[in-house]
Write a protein that holds these residues in place. Structure first.
Motif, PDB file in Angstrom:
ATOM      1  N   GLY A 114       0.403  -1.396   0.027  1.00 35.10           N
ATOM      2  CA  GLY A 114      -0.140   0.080  -0.092  1.00 35.10           C
ATOM      3  C   GLY A 114       1.086   1.201  -0.430  1.00 35.10           C
ATOM      4  N   ASP A 115       2.005   1.267   0.157  1.00 36.17           N
ATOM      5  CA  ASP A 115       3.064   2.595  -0.324  1.00 36.17           C
ATOM      6  C   ASP A 115       2.388   3.375  -1.034  1.00 36.17           C
ATOM      7  OD1 ASP A 115       4.465   0.421  -1.683  1.00 36.17           O
ATOM      8  OD2 ASP A 115       6.783   1.040  -0.343  1.00 36.17           O
ATOM      9  N   GLY A 116       2.921   2.204  -1.591  1.00 39.85           N
ATOM     10  CA  GLY A 116       2.342   3.333  -3.655  1.00 39.85           C
ATOM     11  C   GLY A 116       1.093   4.490  -3.731  1.00 39.85           C
ATOM     12  N   ASN A 117       0.165   3.964  -2.454  1.00 39.13           N
ATOM     13  CA  ASN A 117      -1.148   5.022  -2.929  1.00 39.13           C
ATOM     14  C   ASN A 117      -0.822   6.407  -2.609  1.00 39.13           C
ATOM     15  OD1 ASN A 117      -2.332   2.657  -3.314  1.00 39.13           O
ATOM     16  ND2 ASN A 117      -3.701   2.115  -1.323  1.00 39.13           N
ATOM     17  N   GLY A 118      -1.380   7.138  -3.305  1.00 40.69           N
ATOM     18  CA  GLY A 118      -0.954   8.513  -3.189  1.00 40.69           C
ATOM     19  C   GLY A 118      -0.531   9.004  -5.570  1.00 40.69           C
ATOM     20  N   TRP A 119      -0.944  10.253  -4.981  1.00 37.76           N
ATOM     21  CA  TRP A 119      -0.743  10.821  -6.563  1.00 37.76           C
ATOM     22  C   TRP A 119       0.534  11.553  -6.611  1.00 37.76           C
ATOM     23  CZ3 TRP A 119      -5.244  10.353  -9.869  1.00 37.76           C
ATOM     24  CH2 TRP A 119      -5.706  10.832  -9.086  1.00 37.76           C
ATOM     25  N   VAL A 120       0.843  11.460  -7.860  1.00 38.35           N
ATOM     26  CA  VAL A 120       2.388  12.487  -7.910  1.00 38.35           C
ATOM     27  C   VAL A 120       1.378  12.702  -9.571  1.00 38.35           C
ATOM     28  CG1 VAL A 120       4.225  11.809  -9.694  1.00 38.35           C
ATOM     29  CG2 VAL A 120       2.939  10.102  -8.000  1.00 38.35           C
ATOM     30  N   ARG A 121       1.973  14.699  -8.664  1.00 34.25           N
ATOM     31  CA  ARG A 121       1.817  15.746  -9.976  1.00 34.25           C
ATOM     32  C   ARG A 121       3.271  16.428 -10.754  1.00 34.25           C
ATOM     33  NH1 ARG A 121      -2.269  18.705  -8.132  1.00 34.25           N
ATOM     34  NH2 ARG A 121      -3.687  18.073  -6.579  1.00 34.25           N
ATOM     35  N   ASP A 122       2.466  16.357 -12.375  1.00 32.64           N
ATOM     36  CA  ASP A 122       3.858  17.092 -13.242  1.00 32.64           C
ATOM     37  C   ASP A 122       4.357  18.618 -12.705  1.00 32.64           C
ATOM     38  OD1 ASP A 122       4.897  14.809 -14.727  1.00 32.64           O
ATOM     39  OD2 ASP A 122       3.332  14.863 -16.048  1.00 32.64           O
ATOM     40  N   PRO A 123       4.458  18.843 -13.552  1.00 29.11           N
ATOM     41  CA  PRO A 123       5.124  20.771 -12.940  1.00 29.11           C
ATOM     42  C   PRO A 123       3.816  21.784 -13.297  1.00 29.11           C
ATOM     43  CG  PRO A 123       7.321  19.816 -13.864  1.00 29.11           C
ATOM     44  CD  PRO A 123       6.388  19.054 -13.990  1.00 29.11           C
ATOM     45  N   ASP A 124       3.250  20.838 -14.556  1.00 28.46           N
ATOM     46  CA  ASP A 124       2.182  21.715 -15.455  1.00 28.46           C
ATOM     47  C   ASP A 124       0.647  20.901 -14.361  1.00 28.46           C
ATOM     48  OD1 ASP A 124       1.275  18.930 -15.737  1.00 28.46           O
ATOM     49  OD2 ASP A 124       0.915  19.690 -17.475  1.00 28.46           O
ATOM     50  N   GLY A 125       0.781  20.775 -13.084  1.00 29.99           N
ATOM     51  CA  GLY A 125      -0.644  20.184 -12.373  1.00 29.99           C
ATOM     52  C   GLY A 125      -1.202  19.248 -12.958  1.00 29.99           C
ATOM     53  N   SER A 126      -0.569  18.415 -13.784  1.00 29.78           N
ATOM     54  CA  SER A 126      -1.071  17.016 -14.196  1.00 29.78           C
ATOM     55  C   SER A 126      -1.188  16.337 -12.669  1.00 29.78           C
ATOM     56  CB  SER A 126      -0.741  15.944 -15.326  1.00 29.78           C
ATOM     57  OG  SER A 126      -0.984  17.046 -16.627  1.00 29.78           O
ATOM     58  N   ARG A 127      -2.213  15.168 -12.437  1.00 26.48           N
ATOM     59  CA  ARG A 127      -2.060  13.904 -11.359  1.00 26.48           C
ATOM     60  C   ARG A 127      -2.205  12.953 -12.379  1.00 26.48           C
ATOM     61  NH1 ARG A 127      -6.486  14.519  -6.931  1.00 26.48           N
ATOM     62  NH2 ARG A 127      -7.945  14.024  -8.281  1.00 26.48           N
ATOM     63  N   TYR A 128      -1.126  12.465 -11.102  1.00 25.32           N
ATOM     64  CA  TYR A 128      -1.113  10.675 -12.267  1.00 25.32           C
ATOM     65  C   TYR A 128      -1.239  10.268 -10.715  1.00 25.32           C
ATOM     66  CZ  TYR A 128       0.331  13.004 -16.237  1.00 25.32           C
ATOM     67  OH  TYR A 128       0.242  13.743 -16.890  1.00 25.32           O
ATOM     68  N   TRP A 129      -1.700   8.772 -10.469  1.00 22.60           N
ATOM     69  CA  TRP A 129      -2.583   8.022  -9.830  1.00 22.60           C
ATOM     70  C   TRP A 129      -0.455   7.310  -9.422  1.00 22.60           C
ATOM     71  CZ3 TRP A 129      -4.368   7.911  -4.827  1.00 22.60           C
ATOM     72  CH2 TRP A 129      -4.329   6.646  -4.169  1.00 22.60           C
ATOM     73  N   GLY A 130      -0.295   6.703  -8.247  1.00 21.68           N
ATOM     74  CA  GLY A 130      -0.150   5.787  -7.849  1.00 21.68           C
ATOM     75  C   GLY A 130       1.827   5.920  -8.077  1.00 21.68           C
ATOM     76  N   ARG A 131       2.595   6.737  -6.875  1.00 17.07           N
ATOM     77  CA  ARG A 131       3.564   7.139  -5.970  1.00 17.07           C
ATOM     78  C   ARG A 131       4.782   6.092  -6.830  1.00 17.07           C
ATOM     79  NH1 ARG A 131       4.767   6.545  -0.427  1.00 17.07           N
ATOM     80  NH2 ARG A 131       6.359   7.949  -1.141  1.00 17.07           N
ATOM     81  N   PHE A 132       4.581   4.810  -7.884  1.00 20.77           N
ATOM     82  CA  PHE A 132       6.106   4.286  -7.839  1.00 20.77           C
ATOM     83  C   PHE A 132       4.934   4.079  -9.426  1.00 20.77           C
ATOM     84  CE2 PHE A 132       6.295   3.375  -3.113  1.00 20.77           C
ATOM     85  CZ  PHE A 132       7.534   4.009  -3.005  1.00 20.77           C
TER      86      PHE A 132
END
Length: 156
Positions: A3-21
């Motif tokens: 479960g440590d992968g749960n979370g959002w990653v953000r690009d500099p333009d603000g786009s969000r992607y699910w999965g820290r890894f």
């Protein structure tokens, strides 16, 4: 760690992607390879109400195939032993290095599908009918590339 992968990653333009890894999904083929398993996403999920692949965030210790098989089991009830992994293809990348990997596999041991709360339906869909569905935008964008991958598997 589970479960440590749960979370959002953000690009500099603000786009969000699910999965820290990163994230991974399973493109499961029927035994005769004429259909793929699609998930109708629950309304509350990201891009809810669209059709996509079972999948989700990768944990830090997981390969893409491990994550896709785990997520597919959670979301469909298909145990990893019922699937034969055929190949993997990175179908999305972000500026900060996040990736989505689609894992192609064949069902070798038919099982009943058991949707969890992330799905309103699970359905085996003929390859030619996939574009007729209201697809998750990222899946719709990757579908042409995935069709090429499926064709190359059929030729080998």
């Amino acid at each position: 760690m589970l479960g440590d992968g749960n979370g959002w990653v953000r690009d500099p333009d603000g786009s969000r992607y699910w999965g820290r890894f990163g994230a991974a999904g399973l493109l499961a083929l029927s035994p005769d390879e004429s259909k793929v398993l699609l998930q109708h996403r629950a309304w509350w999920s990201h891009q809810g109400g669209t059709w996509a692949l079972p999948g989700g965030a990768r944990d830090s210790h997981e390969s893409a195939a491990d994550a896709a098989l785990r997520e597919a089991f959670e979301e469909t009830g298909l145990p990893p032993t019922s699937l034969e992994v055929l190949s993997e293809v990175v179908t999305a990348r972000s500026e900060v290095g996040w990736t989505y990997t689609t894992v192609l596999a064949r069902l070798v041991e038919p099982r009943d599908l058991i949707p969890n709360e992330e799905s309103t339906a699970l359905e085996w869909v003929h390859l030619g009918a996939v574009p007729d569905r209201r697809l998750h935008p990222a899946f719709a964008q990757s579908w042409p590339e995935l069709q090429v991958q499926l064709q190359s598997l059929n030729e080998s």
